[in-house]
Enzyme design. Structure first.
Site, mmCIF file in Angstrom:
data_model
loop_
_atom_site.group_PDB
_atom_site.id
_atom_site.type_symbol
_atom_site.label_atom_id
_atom_site.label_comp_id
_atom_site.label_asym_id
_atom_site.label_seq_id
_atom_site.Cartn_x
_atom_site.Cartn_y
_atom_site.Cartn_z
ATOM 1 N N SER A 143 44.072 44.276 39.570
ATOM 2 C CA SER A 143 44.219 45.090 38.377
ATOM 3 C C SER A 143 45.675 45.007 37.893
ATOM 4 C CB SER A 143 43.867 46.524 38.717
ATOM 5 O OG SER A 143 44.093 47.317 37.601
ATOM 6 N N GLY A 144 45.848 44.716 36.641
ATOM 7 C CA GLY A 144 47.201 44.634 36.088
ATOM 8 C C GLY A 144 47.793 43.236 36.166
ATOM 9 N N GLU A 197 40.105 43.752 46.081
ATOM 10 C CA GLU A 197 40.881 45.000 46.161
ATOM 11 C C GLU A 197 41.003 45.423 47.609
ATOM 12 O OE1 GLU A 197 39.290 48.015 43.584
ATOM 13 O OE2 GLU A 197 40.210 47.105 41.822
ATOM 14 N N GLY A 216 39.485 41.571 40.693
ATOM 15 C CA GLY A 216 39.774 40.707 41.829
ATOM 16 C C GLY A 216 39.617 41.489 43.122
ATOM 17 N N THR A 257 42.652 40.619 31.436
ATOM 18 C CA THR A 257 42.144 40.969 30.120
ATOM 19 C C THR A 257 42.995 40.328 29.030
ATOM 20 O OG1 THR A 257 41.384 43.018 31.087
ATOM 21 C CG2 THR A 257 41.451 42.926 28.702
ATOM 22 N N ASN A 264 47.912 49.777 35.990
ATOM 23 C CA ASN A 264 47.810 49.143 34.675
ATOM 24 C C ASN A 264 47.527 50.212 33.627
ATOM 25 O OD1 ASN A 264 47.166 47.644 32.445
ATOM 26 N ND2 ASN A 264 45.623 46.357 33.451
ATOM 27 N N SER A 305 43.820 49.484 32.103
ATOM 28 C CA SER A 305 43.031 48.835 33.137
ATOM 29 C C SER A 305 41.551 48.836 32.755
ATOM 30 C CB SER A 305 43.246 49.574 34.438
ATOM 31 O OG SER A 305 42.455 49.019 35.427
ATOM 32 N N SER A 306 40.926 47.656 32.835
ATOM 33 C CA SER A 306 39.490 47.599 32.526
ATOM 34 C C SER A 306 38.754 48.186 33.720
ATOM 35 C CB SER A 306 39.048 46.160 32.339
ATOM 36 O OG SER A 306 40.078 45.405 31.781
HETATM 37 P P1 ADP Z 1 44.118 43.210 34.068
HETATM 38 O O1 ADP Z 1 43.091 43.026 33.032
HETATM 39 O O2 ADP Z 1 44.268 42.052 34.982
HETATM 40 O O3 ADP Z 1 44.018 44.451 34.786
HETATM 41 P P2 ADP Z 1 45.796 43.269 31.795
HETATM 42 O O4 ADP Z 1 45.367 41.973 31.229
HETATM 43 O O5 ADP Z 1 45.279 44.479 31.182
HETATM 44 O O6 ADP Z 1 45.538 43.283 33.333
HETATM 45 O O7 ADP Z 1 47.402 43.249 31.767
HETATM 46 C C1 ADP Z 1 48.160 44.372 32.105
HETATM 47 C C2 ADP Z 1 49.413 44.422 31.268
HETATM 48 O O8 ADP Z 1 50.284 43.350 31.623
HETATM 49 C C3 ADP Z 1 49.115 44.251 29.811
HETATM 50 O O9 ADP Z 1 48.879 45.467 29.204
HETATM 51 C C4 ADP Z 1 50.417 43.626 29.296
HETATM 52 O O10 ADP Z 1 51.371 44.636 29.065
HETATM 53 C C5 ADP Z 1 50.914 42.833 30.487
HETATM 54 N N1 ADP Z 1 50.551 41.420 30.370
HETATM 55 C C6 ADP Z 1 49.518 40.789 30.948
HETATM 56 N N2 ADP Z 1 49.508 39.477 30.643
HETATM 57 C C7 ADP Z 1 50.557 39.252 29.852
HETATM 58 C C8 ADP Z 1 51.105 38.099 29.198
HETATM 59 N N3 ADP Z 1 50.533 36.897 29.306
HETATM 60 N N4 ADP Z 1 52.229 38.243 28.454
HETATM 61 C C9 ADP Z 1 52.808 39.454 28.335
HETATM 62 N N5 ADP Z 1 52.349 40.560 28.928
HETATM 63 C C10 ADP Z 1 51.235 40.494 29.686
HETATM 64 MG MG MG Z 2 41.568 44.183 32.566
#
Ligand code: ADP
Ligand code: MG
Length: 958
Positions: free
Chosen positions: A107-108, A386, A384, A112, A157, A160-161
């Site tokens: 997560s984070g 956990e 992923g 997404t 995050n 977070s989804s």
């Molecule tokens: P996940 O879906 O894996 O939990 P997210 O995709 O929501 O994580 O990403 C968490 C945060 O990290 C986003 O809100 C953004 O601020 C930052 N982030 C993630 N990927 C990038 C990227 N490629 N460039 C800049 N910031 C990113």
């Molecule tokens: Mg996500």
């Protein structure tokens, strides 16, 4: 990609398969760190993309970047999520098959975000027709809606989804995105009723309160302040980032209008969201019998209104439970504790099913009604592995899911490797790898797996508890090598496992799960009583979610575990018939900070993402492979045979090249279309050699180029000079033409003037005459007679005869005048004598005419005598006159008389010269003689020895 092989010392390698120490985790982390420090967040393992969350905007997602990656061969550019997207898209278009991109990570870690980037990439780069724009917009806008309802702020995050998401993007035969389909997995319903410290509920609650219009809130019976709602205030972070909520509300509202939500839909939907908030605020109290009561029915009324149910029935359902005995139903009151459970269960069920409804609703707006065949690219954004301090039922499901996906990845990678070897005609070398089917079986096997045991425990009559479930596990799978409990572990392992816990040895490592809550969560029970209420709701969404058929069906609904297993099964089935691409996301630190690389955390993720295992599989055979053309194109300068052009088949060129640079047989293999290089060091040595030769090449190319430039400049100058010259010649020629034309005119006028010269002065001859005059006068200047006797005169042209006469006379007159002025007295006397001579001799004496020409010289007649007494007398005639015979020497007795008579005659006294000693005379003209006078005793005349005439006279006494 090869372009940056050169910078590998600073920024590491772009593909982990090029790591020399490919089995070393430290080398792996080092490479990742080097790149991360240079803001290079992407690295490949073959075709798998490893992405490290930068936690900052890097400016690498611009439209120009998208264009850069469009249609470019995968390895030509540095790793990027766009390269993965483009590669899948190109393959789909060319082979007309389906693909999926699996994005996983903690997560984070950026899953997404990655999936959004891919979606944007397709939205921008795919061809588009106007009518299909709406499909694209819906695909893009489904995201904010799903995120509002399915994402929440967690410690890890901010967005977070809280559900797994699989999204199919459908493309038509032209590669235009025309529709989509979304499947959601395991929404975290427990969050609706409870959040950990520092976390929040799903975004939509806060967005509605912060951004919703006042009338809407009033209609829903809501206040703006989230702290007033229990379900929103447990995490104590309710107030945070309200500004974003407000903005996001706008985005979500806008998205709703694009994806076909009617006003009634929205009213129903927000009625449900509001009723969940009201539900949370219902308080139960205990009556004297220990039964639950609701002292304040204010909230109940609101819920009843919003959901369209009868308030008293709802109240009843929240405080009582229907128990079905064999034939009859018994209603028994609930304790306040059970009522709270029932309330929360209702909230979770309502929210969970509404979310599913929402996904379906979005799907119906994304559906493409055209029946032609579509190809799809699926995006799987799923949680992923956990591993927390305490791991529960959710982690168990999530890790099981990852175990399955890892199995898919390894099998597909191996298969792909094997297929490539086969295609290239290279012998397959078996690769040792950890097959995690054994763990998957442990979890999912029918009747024997953990999920089946859990299900059994859930339906078993009698008092089933989490502990009894644990005992069952020990009994049934206790022997399994990947299963461990405190009881089963030896004295050593005992300390690490609690009484309520069991441990699974996953492919990624050990994870200890606490069985507390397993049964309840697996059952996910909603009291029948409440279900009935919801089935009768007049809220259309709820009616669709809670079907009456469900009530009538006496069979137990499948448990959460089984549902999850089944949906995972169908997901994998779906993935198996598609071509895979993988993105592994890593988060660099726990504090969401940019530029912070936490080694420990990253090692942990590398392990749990199975990256080392994947690398091992990819590297088992050969580190590097490239198509012959590409390899030759890059390194052809290293061999004189292949440089600058190789005209034969590329494979032979490569063979010649590597023979020349000395590859040993064990270092490489030649396939049908590719060269396979076993060790990275071989490639790097080649690369270094190339780097060296590049400098020489550059110098040569530069020299050639400079030469070209110089020549071009020279040619330009020469052309300029030629042009100038031509122009100048032109100018000169034109001038000459003018001059000649002028000359022709002059000549013509001259001739005309000449022809008409005799006519009176007229324009035709005027010029000519002026010219002739001028010319004659100027000529005459040089031919004027110099003296009066010169009778010559320049002959005048006819027209000037008269003028010429006048001029001649004037000239003559002038000469005569000048002459007259110049005549001396002596000359005048002489001329007068000439006149006398003329009177005497003219016509009478011969020779007179001849004497006329000579001047009358008086000097010509002179008389000399000596001073002595001799009678010698010399008459001098002119010495210049050649015709004279010479001077006359006379001897006479009467010298004095003779001389005097002569003098008188001539009237010239000074003509007598009396000399002493000697005198000179001309014997003949030009020949002189001397007469010497002496005195002596007697007179005597003789010639002495020298031939001189000597006259001796006698001195006389006076
Ligand atoms: P996940 O879906 O894996 O939990 P997210 O995709 O929501 O994580 O990403 C968490 C945060 O990290 C986003 O809100 C953004 O601020 C930052 N982030 C993630 N990927 C990038 C990227 N490629 N460039 C800049 N910031 C990113
Ligand atoms: Mg996500």
């Amino acid at each position: 990609m090869e372009g940056t092989l050169t910078a590998r010392d600073k920024v590491g390698v772009q593909d982990f398969v090029l790591l020399d120490a490919h089995t070393s985790e430290s080398a792996f982390v080092d490479n990742l760190r080097k790149r991360f420090n240079e803001n290079l967040i992407y690295t490949y393992i073959g075709t798998l993309l490893v992405s490290v969350n930068p936690y900052q905007e890097l400016g690498i997602y611009t439209v120009s970047q998208m264009e850069l990656y469009q249609g470019v061969s995968f390895f030509e550019l540095p790793p990027h999520v766009y390269a993965i997207a483009d590669n899948a898209y190109r393959m789909m278009c060319s082979e007309l098959n389906n693909h999926f991109i699996l994005i996983s990570g903690e997560s984070g870690a950026g899953k997404t975000e990655a999936s959004k980037k891919i979606l944007q990439y397709f939205a921008v780069t795919c061809p588009m027709t106007e009518s299909l724009q709406i499909a694209r917009d819906r695909l893009l806008l489904s995201n904010p809606v799903l995120e509002a309802f399915g994402n929440a702020k967690t410690l890890r995050n901010d967005n977070s989804s809280r559900f797994g998401k699989y999204m199919d993007i459908q493309f038509d035969f032209q590669g235009i995105p025309v529709g989509g389909h979304i499947i959601s997995y395991l929404i975290e319903k427990s969050r609706v009723v409870y959040q950990n410290q520092g976390e929040r509920n799903f975004h939509i609650f806060y967005q509605l309160l912060a951004g919703g219009e006042a009338e809407r809130l009033a209609h829903l019976g809501l206040e703006r302040d989230p702290r007033l709602y229990k379900y929103l205030s447990q995490g104590h972070r309710a107030k945070e980032s309200s500004l974003n909520d407000k903005n996001n509300w706008k985005t979500v509202s806008n998205a709703f209008s694009v994806i076909d939500f009617t006003k009634a839909d929205l009213e129903n939907l927000f009625g449900i969201i509001a009723s969940v908030l009201h539900l949370g605020n219902i308080c139960f109290e205990e009556d004297p019998q220990g039964c639950a009561t609701v002292p304040d029915t204010h909230e109940i009324k609101w819920i009843a209104k919003l959901l369209g149910v009868c308030p008293s029935v709802l109240l009843d359902a929240l405080t009582h439970r229907k128990i079905e005995a064999k034939t009859e139903e018994v209603i028994c009151p609930l304790t306040p504790g059970h009522s709270v459970y029932a309330r929360d269960a209702m909230a979770k069920a309502v929210y969970g099913r509404t979310f599913t409804w929402l996904v379906n609703k979005i799907n119906s707006s994304l559906v493409n009604k055209d029946v032609t065949k579509k190809t799809v690219i699926g995006l799987l954004d799923i949680y992923g592995f956990e591993v927390f301090d305490k791991n529960g039922f959710e982690q168990f499901c999530i890790n099981y899911c990852n175990e399955k996906l890892q199995q898919l990845l390894i099998e597909r990678t191996l298969k792909a490797e094997q297929a490539e070897y086969e295609m290239e005609g290279i012998e397959w070398e078996p690769i040792q790898y950890f097959n995690n089917k054994i763990i998957c079986d442990l979890v999912e096997e029918r009747h024997k797996g953990i999920i089946s045991i859990l299900d059994e425990e859930c339906i078993r009559p009698g008092p089933a508890t989490d502990l009894s479930f644990l005992e069952k596990l020990e009994e049934k799978v206790g022997e399994h090598a990947h299963f461990q409990t405190r009881k089963l572990a030896g004295p050593k392992g005992r300390k690490r496992i609690g009484w309520m816990e069991f441990q699974l040895l996953h492919y990624a490592g050990e994870v200890t799960y606490c069985t507390k809550g397993f049964l309840e969560k697996n059952n996910d029970l909603l009291y029948r009583h409440l279900k009935e209420v919801l089935c009768r709701s007049s809220n259309r969404i709820l009616r669709e979610c809670f079907l009456v058929a469900e009530l009538e069906n006496r069979r137990r609904p499948p448990t959460v575990g089984t549902q999850f297993k089944n949906s995972l099964g169908s997901l994998l089935e779906m993935l198996l018939c598609k071509e895979p691409s993988y993105i592994r996301c890593i988060k660099p630190n726990d504090t969401k900070e940019p530029s912070k690389f936490d080694d420990f955390l990253i090692r942990h993720q590398i392990k749990y993402l199975g990256l080392m295992e994947h690398l091992r599989v990819r590297r088992a055979g050969f580190a590097y492979r490239r198509r012959y053309e590409h390899f030759l194109q890059r390194y052809k300068s290293l061999c004189p045979d292949t440089w600058p052009h190789w005209h034969g088949p590329p494979g032979e060129g490569v063979e010649r090249l590597i023979k020349y640079i000395g590859y040993r047989p064990e270092e490489y293999k030649l396939g049908k279309t590719k060269i396979f290089i076993r060790f990275p060091r071989t490639l790097f040595a080649t690369e270094d050699a190339f780097e060296f030769s590049k400098h020489q090449l550059v110098a040569r190319i530069q020299a050639t180029y400079k030469g070209r430039l110089g020549r071009r400049e020279y040619v330009k100058k020469r052309q300029a000079a030629t042009k100038l010259e031509a122009h100048w010649r032109g100018v000169l020629a034109r001038r000459e033409v003018q001059r000649r034309r002028w000359a022709v005119q002059i000549i013509r006028r001259f001739i005309k003037g000449f022809i008409h010269r005799h006519r009176p002065l007229c324009p035709d001859n005027e010029e000519f005459i002026v010219f002739v005059r001028k010319n004659y006068i100027l000529n005459l200047r040089n031919h004027v007679p110099k003296n009066v006797l010169d009778k010559s005169w320049l002959r005048p042209p006819g027209i000037l005869e008269h003028a010429s006469d006048l001029l001649r006379k004037m000239c003559m007159r002038n000469l005569v005048r000048k002459y007259c002025h110049g005549v001396t007295d002596e000359r005048r006397a002489m001329m007068q004598q000439k006149v006398v001579t003329s009177e005497i001799f003219r016509g009478k004496k011969e020779g007179y005419a001849d004497s006329l020409r000579q001047p009358f010289a008086t000097s010509r007649i002179g008389v000399s005598t000596s001073s002595l007494s001799d009678g010698i007398l010399v008459i001098h005639v002119s010495p210049e006159d050649n015709k004279q015979k010479g001077d006359a020497v006379l001897q006479c007795e009467h010298t004095f008389e003779a001389v005097t008579k002569l003098v008188m005659l001539v009237k010239k006294e000074n003509m007598v010269n009396v000399v002493q000693g000697s005198l000179q005379f001309y014997i003949t003209p030009g020949k002189e003689g001397t007469i010497v006078f002496h005195t002596g005793p007697e007179e005597h005349i003789y010639k002495d020895k020298n031939g001189q005439l000597t006259v001796v006279s006698v001195r006389r006494k006076s």
